[in-house]
Design a protein around this motif. Structure first.
Motif, PDB file in Angstrom:
ATOM      1  N   TYR A  77      59.211  40.796 -58.846  1.00 39.97           N
ATOM      2  CA  TYR A  77      60.131  42.053 -58.390  1.00 39.97           C
ATOM      3  C   TYR A  77      59.635  42.551 -57.073  1.00 39.97           C
ATOM      4  O   TYR A  77      58.320  42.878 -57.110  1.00 39.97           O
ATOM      5  CB  TYR A  77      60.169  42.931 -59.465  1.00 39.97           C
ATOM      6  N   ILE A  78      60.593  42.415 -56.135  1.00 39.20           N
ATOM      7  CA  ILE A  78      60.264  43.187 -54.969  1.00 39.20           C
ATOM      8  C   ILE A  78      60.981  44.606 -54.942  1.00 39.20           C
ATOM      9  O   ILE A  78      62.145  44.800 -54.953  1.00 39.20           O
ATOM     10  CB  ILE A  78      60.904  42.459 -53.683  1.00 39.20           C
ATOM     11  N   PHE A  79      60.056  45.609 -55.201  1.00 33.10           N
ATOM     12  CA  PHE A  79      60.719  46.889 -55.763  1.00 33.10           C
ATOM     13  C   PHE A  79      61.528  46.627 -57.005  1.00 33.10           C
ATOM     14  O   PHE A  79      60.950  46.154 -57.910  1.00 33.10           O
ATOM     15  CB  PHE A  79      61.273  47.683 -54.433  1.00 33.10           C
ATOM     16  N   HIS A  80      62.583  46.865 -56.746  1.00 26.89           N
ATOM     17  CA  HIS A  80      63.400  46.542 -58.073  1.00 26.89           C
ATOM     18  C   HIS A  80      64.375  45.308 -57.912  1.00 26.89           C
ATOM     19  O   HIS A  80      65.248  45.076 -58.814  1.00 26.89           O
ATOM     20  CB  HIS A  80      64.602  47.668 -58.235  1.00 26.89           C
ATOM     21  N   ARG A  81      64.225  44.528 -57.030  1.00 26.78           N
ATOM     22  CA  ARG A  81      64.919  43.512 -56.566  1.00 26.78           C
ATOM     23  C   ARG A  81      64.217  42.169 -57.262  1.00 26.78           C
ATOM     24  O   ARG A  81      63.114  41.902 -56.897  1.00 26.78           O
ATOM     25  CB  ARG A  81      65.173  43.225 -55.243  1.00 26.78           C
ATOM     26  N   PRO A  82      64.945  41.285 -58.015  1.00 34.62           N
ATOM     27  CA  PRO A  82      64.498  40.042 -58.360  1.00 34.62           C
ATOM     28  C   PRO A  82      64.083  39.086 -57.223  1.00 34.62           C
ATOM     29  O   PRO A  82      64.754  38.923 -56.434  1.00 34.62           O
ATOM     30  CB  PRO A  82      65.262  39.434 -59.483  1.00 34.62           C
ATOM     31  N   ALA A  83      62.883  38.108 -57.438  1.00 37.88           N
ATOM     32  CA  ALA A  83      62.815  37.361 -56.441  1.00 37.88           C
ATOM     33  C   ALA A  83      61.898  35.986 -57.128  1.00 37.88           C
ATOM     34  O   ALA A  83      61.437  36.182 -58.051  1.00 37.88           O
ATOM     35  CB  ALA A  83      61.877  37.961 -55.255  1.00 37.88           C
ATOM     36  N   LEU A  84      61.714  34.970 -56.328  1.00 38.39           N
ATOM     37  CA  LEU A  84      61.318  33.912 -56.791  1.00 38.39           C
ATOM     38  C   LEU A  84      59.868  33.600 -56.057  1.00 38.39           C
ATOM     39  O   LEU A  84      59.927  33.672 -54.818  1.00 38.39           O
ATOM     40  CB  LEU A  84      62.103  32.775 -56.946  1.00 38.39           C
ATOM     41  N   LEU A  85      58.758  33.151 -56.568  1.00 38.75           N
ATOM     42  CA  LEU A  85      57.840  32.746 -55.715  1.00 38.75           C
ATOM     43  C   LEU A  85      57.404  31.239 -56.296  1.00 38.75           C
ATOM     44  O   LEU A  85      57.438  30.994 -57.677  1.00 38.75           O
ATOM     45  CB  LEU A  85      56.253  33.505 -56.351  1.00 38.75           C
ATOM     46  N   LEU A  86      57.585  30.187 -55.456  1.00 37.12           N
ATOM     47  CA  LEU A  86      57.526  28.836 -55.817  1.00 37.12           C
ATOM     48  C   LEU A  86      55.927  28.280 -55.937  1.00 37.12           C
ATOM     49  O   LEU A  86      55.151  28.829 -55.354  1.00 37.12           O
ATOM     50  CB  LEU A  86      58.030  28.149 -54.423  1.00 37.12           C
ATOM     51  N   ARG A  87      56.078  27.396 -56.968  1.00 37.45           N
ATOM     52  CA  ARG A  87      54.837  26.954 -57.319  1.00 37.45           C
ATOM     53  C   ARG A  87      54.598  25.439 -57.047  1.00 37.45           C
ATOM     54  O   ARG A  87      53.347  24.809 -56.967  1.00 37.45           O
ATOM     55  CB  ARG A  87      54.212  27.320 -58.636  1.00 37.45           C
ATOM     56  N   ASP A  88      55.702  24.629 -57.288  1.00 40.75           N
ATOM     57  CA  ASP A  88      55.692  23.217 -57.304  1.00 40.75           C
ATOM     58  C   ASP A  88      56.116  22.572 -55.963  1.00 40.75           C
ATOM     59  O   ASP A  88      57.029  22.991 -55.225  1.00 40.75           O
ATOM     60  CB  ASP A  88      56.723  22.887 -58.146  1.00 40.75           C
ATOM     61  N   PRO A  89      55.207  21.586 -55.413  1.00 40.61           N
ATOM     62  CA  PRO A  89      55.415  21.010 -53.901  1.00 40.61           C
ATOM     63  C   PRO A  89      56.859  20.410 -53.952  1.00 40.61           C
ATOM     64  O   PRO A  89      57.429  20.530 -52.682  1.00 40.61           O
ATOM     65  CB  PRO A  89      54.253  20.099 -53.944  1.00 40.61           C
ATOM     66  N   GLU A  90      57.386  19.830 -55.034  1.00 43.81           N
ATOM     67  CA  GLU A  90      58.514  19.194 -54.843  1.00 43.81           C
ATOM     68  C   GLU A  90      59.650  20.357 -54.766  1.00 43.81           C
ATOM     69  O   GLU A  90      60.850  19.922 -53.833  1.00 43.81           O
ATOM     70  CB  GLU A  90      58.747  18.175 -56.170  1.00 43.81           C
ATOM     71  N   LEU A  91      59.443  21.196 -55.322  1.00 42.87           N
ATOM     72  CA  LEU A  91      60.561  22.432 -55.323  1.00 42.87           C
ATOM     73  C   LEU A  91      60.512  22.902 -54.101  1.00 42.87           C
ATOM     74  O   LEU A  91      61.581  23.269 -53.389  1.00 42.87           O
ATOM     75  CB  LEU A  91      60.318  23.525 -56.378  1.00 42.87           C
ATOM     76  N   ILE A  92      59.366  23.091 -53.482  1.00 39.91           N
ATOM     77  CA  ILE A  92      59.272  23.975 -52.104  1.00 39.91           C
ATOM     78  C   ILE A  92      59.738  22.882 -51.073  1.00 39.91           C
ATOM     79  O   ILE A  92      60.386  23.294 -49.970  1.00 39.91           O
ATOM     80  CB  ILE A  92      57.575  24.049 -51.927  1.00 39.91           C
ATOM     81  N   LYS A  93      59.535  21.467 -51.145  1.00 43.78           N
ATOM     82  CA  LYS A  93      60.210  20.832 -50.175  1.00 43.78           C
ATOM     83  C   LYS A  93      61.813  21.061 -50.208  1.00 43.78           C
ATOM     84  O   LYS A  93      62.382  20.732 -49.259  1.00 43.78           O
ATOM     85  CB  LYS A  93      59.717  19.200 -50.816  1.00 43.78           C
ATOM     86  N   ARG A  94      62.378  20.862 -51.487  1.00 44.99           N
ATOM     87  CA  ARG A  94      63.682  21.038 -51.515  1.00 44.99           C
ATOM     88  C   ARG A  94      64.214  22.374 -50.783  1.00 44.99           C
ATOM     89  O   ARG A  94      65.173  22.297 -50.166  1.00 44.99           O
ATOM     90  CB  ARG A  94      64.155  21.197 -53.072  1.00 44.99           C
ATOM     91  N   ILE A  95      63.558  23.486 -51.155  1.00 43.65           N
ATOM     92  CA  ILE A  95      63.939  24.806 -50.599  1.00 43.65           C
ATOM     93  C   ILE A  95      63.620  24.673 -48.818  1.00 43.65           C
ATOM     94  O   ILE A  95      64.649  25.124 -48.138  1.00 43.65           O
ATOM     95  CB  ILE A  95      62.995  25.747 -51.103  1.00 43.65           C
ATOM     96  N   LEU A  96      62.666  24.200 -48.486  1.00 49.81           N
ATOM     97  CA  LEU A  96      62.296  24.329 -47.107  1.00 49.81           C
ATOM     98  C   LEU A  96      62.757  23.270 -46.085  1.00 49.81           C
ATOM     99  O   LEU A  96      63.078  23.387 -44.995  1.00 49.81           O
ATOM    100  CB  LEU A  96      60.554  24.264 -46.833  1.00 49.81           C
ATOM    101  N   SER A  97      63.220  22.010 -46.718  1.00 49.43           N
ATOM    102  CA  SER A  97      63.554  20.780 -46.024  1.00 49.43           C
ATOM    103  C   SER A  97      64.882  20.379 -46.647  1.00 49.43           C
ATOM    104  O   SER A  97      65.943  20.168 -45.868  1.00 49.43           O
ATOM    105  CB  SER A  97      62.390  19.705 -45.937  1.00 49.43           C
ATOM    106  N   LYS A  98      64.716  19.555 -47.661  1.00 51.22           N
ATOM    107  CA  LYS A  98      65.931  18.818 -48.001  1.00 51.22           C
ATOM    108  C   LYS A  98      67.049  19.585 -48.167  1.00 51.22           C
ATOM    109  O   LYS A  98      68.264  19.555 -47.672  1.00 51.22           O
ATOM    110  CB  LYS A  98      65.683  18.158 -49.399  1.00 51.22           C
TER     111      LYS A  98
END
Length: 516
Positions: A77-98
């Motif tokens: 939570y960023i203050f009251h706002r939900p957010a995600l912190l990525l941990r898996d390299p394959e998922l990170i690849k999807r978000i940043l590139s694919k």
């Protein structure tokens, strides 16, 4: 009676706030996502807001949350706002590139009208303006442009060598220096000549306009530290709070410096193969194009790109150089191996430094790569789901959750670099991790000191060039050792959002010319 009414209204407001926050803080529970328990109001940002923890360590603590060790991401939570912190390299690849088009914007922001030089530069711009400016600036960083700029950078490197040779020595043929500031003098002069086309002479005038303004931008006082926390985590408040990343004073300095140079170079037609040439070309191209928006390549839009090169260009490289020298002081055998590589290269070239010589320094590249693993300039990457309102991004097969439009998503760069699963004995300085053979074995999307994907740092190649030239000119006549003021381990400044050493980097510099 008025007292009772006021008290009742206050209690009602508190009750409504409690109900609202309780509902908000059950967001991840409702969606079946493992999450880090938040603190009311601040969410998971408490240590950062209290300036008890550097942003790198805060993100690392969340990344290492025990209940999420086998999960691809963790809810925060960023203050009251939900957010995600990525941990898996394959998922990170999807978000940043694919699937980059669906996460093409950073979450951070500043005031578009009140902070023109920050909001209009490549780092803060949103799509589609970001894509257009990026494509127009990319030619500045081609191999051909690096070759053309090499003499400009090498001239400053020679000035660094001369500056060190003029330093008075003590009885042990050495002197004490704070390396972060020294390296900043060097990188400030590089950026001044490459981006502004002028000689800043920071070694002669360490408190000159260029160095003084650069120092102020990255001086994380308590007030400025809080401002950067708003930029990164409450960006929608920037216009209402009247906060600026580039202050009014620095804005006027950059305008008064840049605009006359642009005018003079336009009138003279002189080419220096620097950023000014690129900006003038953009301005001339825009004169023949009609636009429906307010992104015209003139005035503050041009100055804003120079402002980005000024700030990002000197800070990241000076930090990398000083961190590298610190690690070399702690590991003298590695320092001697690097100096031998420099000596052999200079012997082969008969003392002349060329781009080919710089690119041949394989061990230096390994040293810099490992330094950037331990000390990535930006310890986390932020994105937001850029889909139209009402749409969401499905995370199958990782999870049934779908990221809604506007949700912040974080990639913990420092935490990934320090994960023993990807980098065994992560706290040890081991340049061999990045030997040509072992570098190929690194898990993709676990090493990203300059980011990855289309939003990766546009200046990576230039950063490497100026760092290598600077280190070569430093080490050709000097070596570094730990001194009285040297710390056993670097402590990160908890006020700084970017990665900075607390108290600087103090080393002993020994006059020891290489026998070329």
């Amino acid at each position: 009676m008025w007292f009772e009414i006021t008290l009742a209204l206050m209690l009602l407001l508190v009750a409504l706030l409690y109900v609202y926050l309780t509902y908000r803080y059950r967001y991840w529970l409702r969606h079946g996502v493992i999450y880090v328990k938040p603190t009311p109001i601040v969410g998971n940002l408490g240590p950062l807001l209290r300036m008890q923890s550097a942003s790198a360590h805060m993100m690392q603590t969340i990344y290492n949350y025990s209940a999420a060790q086998d999960r691809p991401f963790v809810g925060i939570y960023i203050f009251h706002r939900p957010a995600l912190l990525l941990r898996d390299p394959e998922l990170i690849k999807r978000i940043l590139s694919k699937d980059f088009p669906k996460f093409s914007n950073r979450f951070l922001n500043t005031d578009y009208y009140g902070d023109p030089l920050a909001s209009r530069n490549l780092f803060f711009l949103k799509n589609p303006h970001w894509k257009e400016v990026r494509s127009k600036l990319t030619p500045f960083f081609t191999s051909w442009k690096m070759k053309q700029m090499f003499p400009l950078v090498e001239e400053v490197g020679l000035n660094l060598n001369e500056y060190l040779l003029k330093m008075p020595l003590n009885g042990e043929n050495s002197f004490q220096l704070e390396l972060k500031e020294l390296c900043a003098l060097y990188t400030t002069d590089v950026i001044a000549t490459v981006a502004f086309g002028i000689q800043a002479n920071s070694f002669k005038y360490p408190n000159g306009e260029f160095r003084r303004n650069g120092r102020e931008i990255f001086n994380f006082s308590t007030t400025r530290a809080l401002m950067f926390r708003v930029v990164f985590f409450l960006p929608y408040l920037m216009p209402y709070l009247g906060l600026k990343v580039v202050s009014t004073k620095q804005t006027e300095f950059l305008r008064s410096t840049m605009n006359p140079i642009l005018k003079e170079r336009e009138e003279s037609g002189i080419k220096r193969h620097d950023l000014i040439d690129i900006l003038i070309e953009l301005k001339n191209q825009s004169k023949t194009q009609s636009r429906q928006d307010d992104l015209k390549f003139e005035g503050d839009v041009l100055v804003a790109q120079a402002a980005l090169f000024f700030t990002a260009g000197f800070e990241s490289t000076s930090a990398t150089m000083s961190f590298a020298l610190y690690e070399l002081a702690k590991n003298p055998e590695m320092q001697e191996r690097l100096r031998k590589e420099i000596r052999d290269a200079l012997n082969e070239s008969r003392g002349e430094i060329s781009q080919q010589i710089i690119e041949s320094l394989e061990y230096m590249q390994m040293i810099i790569d490992e330094t950037l693993r331990l000390y990535p300039p930006v310890p986390f990457l932020d994105r937001e789901c850029s889909l139209p309102k009402g749409q969401s991004y499905p995370l199958e097969p990782f999870h049934s959750f779908a990221i809604p439009a506007g949700m912040p998503v974080y990639t913990p760069v420092y935490a990934l670099h320090m994960d023993p699963k990807y980098f065994p004995q992560p706290h040890e300085f081991q340049p061999e991790r990045f030997s040509p053979e072992r570098k190929k074995l690194i898990t993709p999307y676990t090493y990203m000191p300059f980011g990855l994907g289309p939003h990766a740092c546009i200046g990576e190649r230039f950063t490497m060039l100026q760092a290598k030239i600077g280190l070569l000119n430093f080490l050709r006549n000097h070596r570094v050792t730990l001194g009285e003021k040297s710390v056993k381990n670097i402590k990160l400044d908890p006020k700084a959002i970017i990665l900075q050493p607390q108290g600087g980097i103090h080393l002993n510099v020994v006059r020891d010319p290489l026998k070329c």
